[in-house]
Design an enzyme around this catalytic site. Sequence first.
Site, short mmCIF file in Angstrom:
data_model
loop_
_atom_site.label_atom_id
_atom_site.label_comp_id
_atom_site.label_asym_id
_atom_site.label_seq_id
_atom_site.Cartn_x
_atom_site.Cartn_y
_atom_site.Cartn_z
N HIS A 241 -9.78 2.40 0.42
CA HIS A 241 -9.43 3.20 1.60
C HIS A 241 -10.70 3.24 2.45
O HIS A 241 -11.64 3.95 2.12
CB HIS A 241 -9.01 4.61 1.19
CG HIS A 241 -7.59 4.71 0.79
ND1 HIS A 241 -7.08 4.04 -0.29
CD2 HIS A 241 -6.53 5.39 1.35
CE1 HIS A 241 -5.79 4.31 -0.40
NE2 HIS A 241 -5.43 5.11 0.58
N ASP B 183 2.55 3.39 2.86
CA ASP B 183 1.51 4.36 2.50
C ASP B 183 2.07 5.60 1.79
O ASP B 183 1.59 5.96 0.73
CB ASP B 183 0.70 4.78 3.74
CG ASP B 183 -0.70 5.30 3.40
OD1 ASP B 183 -1.14 5.18 2.24
OD2 ASP B 183 -1.35 5.83 4.32
N GLN C 138 -9.38 9.86 -4.73
CA GLN C 138 -9.01 10.59 -3.52
C GLN C 138 -10.11 11.53 -3.02
O GLN C 138 -10.31 11.68 -1.84
CB GLN C 138 -7.71 11.39 -3.76
CG GLN C 138 -7.25 12.23 -2.59
CD GLN C 138 -6.82 11.40 -1.40
OE1 GLN C 138 -5.71 10.91 -1.33
NE2 GLN C 138 -7.72 11.23 -0.43
N HIS D 27 1.22 5.34 -2.11
CA HIS D 27 0.74 6.32 -3.09
C HIS D 27 1.97 6.86 -3.81
O HIS D 27 2.57 7.85 -3.37
CB HIS D 27 -0.02 7.45 -2.39
CG HIS D 27 -1.23 6.99 -1.64
ND1 HIS D 27 -2.51 7.23 -2.08
CD2 HIS D 27 -1.36 6.26 -0.49
CE1 HIS D 27 -3.38 6.69 -1.24
NE2 HIS D 27 -2.70 6.09 -0.26
N TRP E 102 0.84 13.72 3.40
CA TRP E 102 0.29 12.95 4.52
C TRP E 102 1.38 12.44 5.46
O TRP E 102 1.09 11.97 6.56
CB TRP E 102 -0.53 11.78 3.99
CG TRP E 102 -1.72 12.23 3.22
CD1 TRP E 102 -2.94 12.58 3.76
CD2 TRP E 102 -1.82 12.42 1.81
NE1 TRP E 102 -3.78 12.98 2.75
CE2 TRP E 102 -3.13 12.89 1.55
CE3 TRP E 102 -0.95 12.25 0.74
CZ2 TRP E 102 -3.58 13.18 0.26
CZ3 TRP E 102 -1.40 12.53 -0.54
CH2 TRP E 102 -2.69 12.99 -0.78
N GLU F 73 -10.95 5.50 7.09
CA GLU F 73 -9.71 6.10 7.58
C GLU F 73 -10.04 7.40 8.29
O GLU F 73 -9.84 8.50 7.81
CB GLU F 73 -8.72 6.35 6.43
CG GLU F 73 -7.33 6.73 6.94
CD GLU F 73 -6.37 7.13 5.84
OE1 GLU F 73 -6.81 7.30 4.68
OE2 GLU F 73 -5.18 7.29 6.14
N HIS G 183 0.85 -1.21 0.00
CA HIS G 183 0.00 0.00 0.00
C HIS G 183 0.87 1.25 0.00
O HIS G 183 1.48 1.60 1.02
CB HIS G 183 -0.93 0.01 1.22
CG HIS G 183 -1.92 1.12 1.19
ND1 HIS G 183 -3.29 0.92 1.18
CD2 HIS G 183 -1.77 2.47 1.16
CE1 HIS G 183 -3.91 2.07 1.15
NE2 HIS G 183 -3.02 3.04 1.14
N1 17E Z 1 -4.90 9.56 0.81
C1 17E Z 1 -5.73 9.06 1.73
O1 17E Z 1 -6.95 9.18 1.57
N2 17E Z 1 -5.25 8.43 2.80
C2 17E Z 1 -3.94 8.31 2.96
N3 17E Z 1 -3.47 7.69 4.05
C3 17E Z 1 -3.07 8.85 2.01
C4 17E Z 1 -3.58 9.45 0.93
C5 17E Z 1 -1.61 8.71 2.20
FE FE2 Z 2 -3.45 5.11 1.61
#
Ligand code: 17E
Ligand code: FE2
Length: 411
Positions: free
Chosen positions: A208, A307, A150, A57, A313, A211, A55
């Site tokens: 995702h 990540d 996103q 980005h 982030w 989170e 995982h």
């Molecule tokens: N975008 C997101 O939604 N969540 C994350 N942890 C990262 C990007 C890194």
């Molecule tokens: Fe992520």
Amino acid sequence: MLIKNVSIENAAQASDIRVTDGKFEEIGPDLAPRAGEEVLDCTGKLVLPPFIESHVHLDTCLTAGEPVWNQSGTLFEGIRCWSLRKESLTKQDVRDRVNRAVRMQARNGVQFVRTHVDVTDPKLTAMEAMLELREELRGTVDIQVVAFPQEGIDSFPNGRRLMEDAVRMGADVVGAIPHFEFTREYAVESLNFAVELAEKYGKLVDVHCDEIDDEQSRGLEVLAARAYESGLKDRVTASHTTAMHSYNNAYVTKLMRLLKLSEINFVSNPLVNTHLQGRMDTYPKRRGVTRVKELLAEGINVSFGHDDVFDPWYPLGTGNVRDAVFMGLHVCQMMGYQEIMDSYKLISANAAKTLHLGERYGIQAGRPASFIVLDAENFYNALNQKSEVLYSFKNGRLIAKSAPAVREVLF
Ligand code: 17E
Ligand code: FE2
């Protein structure tokens, strides 16, 4: 080629490995060199299947501070920072950064990567660049590409069309971000859409999921139910699931039955979620890492990801996925001797299951000769001493090597 005298996956007994035509031909003790065969004596060092970054980005990597730093340290400010940076995205910019980041990972023993790529961009610039790089790097670092919305699927203009366009262009995996959608209904609908899109095109799913520190964020139960009912099951992955940290135990007990039935995979990102989560708490502050230890105890597949590498982030990182293991063992309180010894599985076999690498992965005769040699006798010491990855062989070819640093104490 004959690799002599290695400990395969912490085995007490030394083995030799014979590699022919890019495949493991033979693995066993005391293999005799053939006439003219190249021999590499590893003097008892640890051999593991290659590390897997399950995982990350890559499209956002190496952009921290451009144009602004994430001051609050929240996920949501990170998304705003990235939205500004996205305006100046070009294919060349993505290509340059990803090429650098992949080499940072490779230097640390990574040979397979699942990257999420933001498709909430009407031009799909990053997706185009990433698909090119996937082809260029194939067989060296194998990249799986997730179409990752996103800024939402149903909460972003033409979100559904962008997702389907990305899949048609060649994305391997369908993403979603239910906790970012405007409403709970949008969250549910976006998950239905993602699962249906994956079914239509024969793709994997990696969401995702939840989170956020909101204990009411319940995307996971929807995703697991759809994975179960559709039969996609272990083709589905729930990433992050940080809200599960905050769920009450009665609900988790009920949820666990569905999670097991569904056979979905989990990816936890302990470096980044200890950094992003708990930001609205006073004290005590939540860690915001999903219940890794409890999921593993139930026989559910979990891997760890990094990540982010130096982006809105997460302002740190060298692409070393072992750092995620080091942090994860602390945060999840997985510090028993055997837990530490076995923890490489969180970035190897478990991740291979999530990525569906099948017989392309694993140290077995007949499979591609992809493996790493670490400068330690077992993973406990490799992790604790941050031992170098001395050699990284992919399909029998050396793709990265390091020499141990020389450090002297002069007293
Ligand atoms: N975008 C997101 O939604 N969540 C994350 N942890 C990262 C990007 C890194
Ligand atoms: Fe992520």
